[in-house]
Design a protein around this motif. Structure first.
Motif, mmCIF file in Angstrom:
data_model
loop_
_atom_site.group_PDB
_atom_site.id
_atom_site.type_symbol
_atom_site.label_atom_id
_atom_site.label_comp_id
_atom_site.label_asym_id
_atom_site.label_seq_id
_atom_site.Cartn_x
_atom_site.Cartn_y
_atom_site.Cartn_z
ATOM 1 N N ASP A 11 66.912 74.072 56.209
ATOM 2 C CA ASP A 11 67.218 72.646 56.101
ATOM 3 C C ASP A 11 65.928 71.849 56.281
ATOM 4 N N ARG A 12 65.431 71.257 55.214
ATOM 5 C CA ARG A 12 64.114 70.610 55.251
ATOM 6 C C ARG A 12 64.057 69.454 56.246
ATOM 7 N N ARG A 13 65.101 68.647 56.304
ATOM 8 C CA ARG A 13 65.078 67.505 57.236
ATOM 9 C C ARG A 13 65.042 67.973 58.687
ATOM 10 N N ARG A 14 65.865 68.960 58.987
ATOM 11 C CA ARG A 14 65.871 69.501 60.348
ATOM 12 C C ARG A 14 64.524 70.157 60.648
ATOM 13 N N ALA A 15 63.973 70.877 59.671
ATOM 14 C CA ALA A 15 62.668 71.525 59.859
ATOM 15 C C ALA A 15 61.591 70.486 60.139
ATOM 16 N N LEU A 27 50.802 71.756 68.704
ATOM 17 C CA LEU A 27 50.730 72.907 67.807
ATOM 18 C C LEU A 27 50.523 72.472 66.358
ATOM 19 N N ALA A 28 49.787 73.262 65.611
ATOM 20 C CA ALA A 28 49.720 73.107 64.158
ATOM 21 C C ALA A 28 50.889 73.910 63.599
ATOM 22 N N VAL A 29 51.704 73.316 62.738
ATOM 23 C CA VAL A 29 52.957 73.938 62.300
ATOM 24 C C VAL A 29 52.972 74.134 60.781
ATOM 25 N N SER A 30 53.370 75.338 60.369
ATOM 26 C CA SER A 30 53.641 75.633 58.966
ATOM 27 C C SER A 30 55.122 75.929 58.841
ATOM 28 N N VAL A 31 55.783 75.319 57.840
ATOM 29 C CA VAL A 31 57.237 75.428 57.683
ATOM 30 C C VAL A 31 57.571 76.319 56.483
ATOM 31 N N TYR A 32 58.552 77.205 56.689
ATOM 32 C CA TYR A 32 59.007 78.128 55.644
ATOM 33 C C TYR A 32 60.521 78.066 55.545
ATOM 34 N N PRO A 33 61.090 78.202 54.318
ATOM 35 C CA PRO A 33 62.542 78.083 54.152
ATOM 36 C C PRO A 33 63.327 79.360 54.447
ATOM 37 N N THR A 34 62.676 80.540 54.412
ATOM 38 C CA THR A 34 63.409 81.791 54.650
ATOM 39 C C THR A 34 62.619 82.703 55.580
ATOM 40 N N PRO A 79 55.926 84.982 70.785
ATOM 41 C CA PRO A 79 57.239 84.495 71.229
ATOM 42 C C PRO A 79 58.026 83.885 70.069
ATOM 43 N N VAL A 80 59.348 84.080 70.100
ATOM 44 C CA VAL A 80 60.233 83.506 69.084
ATOM 45 C C VAL A 80 61.126 82.474 69.763
ATOM 46 N N LEU A 81 61.070 81.262 69.270
ATOM 47 C CA LEU A 81 61.902 80.170 69.764
ATOM 48 C C LEU A 81 63.051 79.998 68.782
ATOM 49 N N VAL A 82 64.286 80.185 69.253
ATOM 50 C CA VAL A 82 65.453 80.011 68.381
ATOM 51 C C VAL A 82 65.994 78.603 68.578
ATOM 52 N N VAL A 83 66.097 77.875 67.478
ATOM 53 C CA VAL A 83 66.640 76.524 67.496
ATOM 54 C C VAL A 83 68.132 76.635 67.208
ATOM 55 N N ALA A 84 68.941 76.285 68.185
ATOM 56 C CA ALA A 84 70.395 76.437 68.062
ATOM 57 C C ALA A 84 71.008 75.145 67.538
ATOM 58 N N SER A 85 70.782 74.877 66.255
ATOM 59 C CA SER A 85 71.302 73.658 65.651
ATOM 60 C C SER A 85 72.815 73.751 65.445
ATOM 61 N N ALA A 86 73.417 72.581 65.314
ATOM 62 C CA ALA A 86 74.853 72.530 65.014
ATOM 63 C C ALA A 86 75.077 72.975 63.573
ATOM 64 N N ASP A 87 76.299 73.392 63.267
ATOM 65 C CA ASP A 87 76.625 73.768 61.893
ATOM 66 C C ASP A 87 76.504 72.569 60.960
ATOM 67 N N ARG A 88 76.858 71.421 61.459
ATOM 68 C CA ARG A 88 76.695 70.190 60.674
ATOM 69 C C ARG A 88 76.355 69.084 61.668
ATOM 70 N N PRO A 89 75.803 67.998 61.186
ATOM 71 C CA PRO A 89 75.418 66.911 62.108
ATOM 72 C C PRO A 89 76.607 66.445 62.931
ATOM 73 N N ILE A 90 76.365 66.215 64.200
ATOM 74 C CA ILE A 90 77.415 65.738 65.092
ATOM 75 C C ILE A 90 77.316 64.220 65.142
ATOM 76 N N PRO A 91 78.400 63.515 64.790
ATOM 77 C CA PRO A 91 78.334 62.051 64.810
ATOM 78 C C PRO A 91 78.154 61.526 66.241
ATOM 79 N N PRO A 92 77.410 60.444 66.393
ATOM 80 C CA PRO A 92 77.236 59.885 67.739
ATOM 81 C C PRO A 92 78.575 59.434 68.314
ATOM 82 N N SER A 93 78.735 59.591 69.629
ATOM 83 C CA SER A 93 80.022 59.216 70.253
ATOM 84 C C SER A 93 79.926 57.845 70.908
#
Length: 93
Positions: A11-15, A27-34, A79-93
């Protein structure tokens, strides 16, 4: 010099949001889709300090990606950092 991070997220926006957070940590960051793209990059050089992976990473999926990283003699120390994103955006409450 800045530490190097590789980030894999389909997900490019989340990335972009996650990359901005990591850049804010210096950190200098390089982004990859897969996962395959990150493994290919690591095959050229494992000179990275952190690998970030969203839990929805495709090809290979997260458990297989982490297993392959841990089996690689060069990448196993990173080290591997796992980003535990939601399945879909959660609307603000």
């Amino acid at each position: 010099s800045k530490g190097q991070a590789l980030l894999v997220d389909p997900d490019r926006r989340r990335a972009d949001d996650t990359a901005a957070y990591l850049r804010g940590m210096g950190l200098a960051v390089s982004v990859y889709p897969t996962g395959r793209d990150v493994l290919r990059r690591l095959g050229r050089s494992a000179d990275v300090d952190l690998i970030g992976a969203d839990r929805h990473v495709p090809a290979p999926e997260l458990p297989d990606l982490v297993a392959q990283l841990r089996a690689d003699t060069n990448a196993a120390r990173v080290p591997v950092l796992v980003v535990a994103s939601a399945d879909r955006p959660i609307p603000p409450s």
